[in-house]
Design an enzyme around this catalytic site. Sequence first.
Site, short mmCIF file in Angstrom:
data_model
loop_
_atom_site.label_atom_id
_atom_site.label_comp_id
_atom_site.label_asym_id
_atom_site.label_seq_id
_atom_site.Cartn_x
_atom_site.Cartn_y
_atom_site.Cartn_z
N GLU A 276 4.00 -26.73 -36.27
CA GLU A 276 4.37 -26.85 -37.69
C GLU A 276 5.76 -27.48 -37.81
O GLU A 276 5.98 -28.34 -38.66
CB GLU A 276 4.36 -25.46 -38.34
CG GLU A 276 4.72 -25.49 -39.81
CD GLU A 276 4.78 -24.10 -40.44
OE1 GLU A 276 5.15 -24.03 -41.62
OE2 GLU A 276 4.48 -23.09 -39.77
N ASP B 221 5.14 -21.36 -34.08
CA ASP B 221 5.10 -22.41 -35.11
C ASP B 221 5.77 -23.71 -34.66
O ASP B 221 6.32 -24.45 -35.48
CB ASP B 221 5.70 -21.92 -36.42
CG ASP B 221 4.90 -20.76 -37.02
OD1 ASP B 221 3.69 -20.68 -36.76
OD2 ASP B 221 5.49 -19.94 -37.74
N ARG C 201 8.22 -19.45 -50.46
CA ARG C 201 7.79 -18.05 -50.55
C ARG C 201 8.83 -17.26 -51.35
O ARG C 201 10.02 -17.52 -51.26
CB ARG C 201 7.69 -17.48 -49.14
CG ARG C 201 7.16 -16.09 -49.03
CD ARG C 201 6.90 -15.71 -47.58
NE ARG C 201 5.75 -16.46 -47.08
CZ ARG C 201 5.72 -17.10 -45.91
NH1 ARG C 201 6.76 -17.08 -45.11
NH2 ARG C 201 4.65 -17.77 -45.54
#
Length: 182
Positions: A122, A119, A22
Amino acid sequence: MDSLKNKWIEIQGYKHDGRMHRIWDDVYVIDENDEYIVVASKKTKVVEHDFRIRYTKEPAIMIFFKNHWWNVIAMLKKIGITYYVNLASPFVIDSQRVKYIDYDLDIKLYPNHDIRLIDVKEYSYHKKKYNYSDDIDKILRFNINQIKNYMSNKVFPFDDEVIKKYYEDFLVKTKKEDDLND
């Protein structure tokens, strides 16, 4: 190295394998010292790993640490400040860009003082995929406890008044810049 204070910079988050995760375009450096750098953003362009582009909805103060394995995004929402903590490597500065490795696990502190680890699935998936070492796993787990303790005790950076002051400084400094550019 030259100070980045009062400059517009870019933030780059990577994954463990070096892949871009990102990018925050044009964030403003409010404070910089031997321990951390503080940046502010407002309607900032964010480019995701799949090249989708979005703009942040609310203003934010972001704190990146030189020696902690986490960084903080304090989002100034109408209901109050929500803190989003990324478990991540300490940052480095490269060509006036703040860079770090994101390790998936995140912790949120809501205005009502609720704390949530998010998360986790993940993280488990990426731990296997990217072969995170046991040392990294231990560091991250240690930091989860430290962060929750900081949150519960309102230790910097989890202090709403400090975050509001940083945001006010950002508005004052960038207004002066706008005035000079008119």
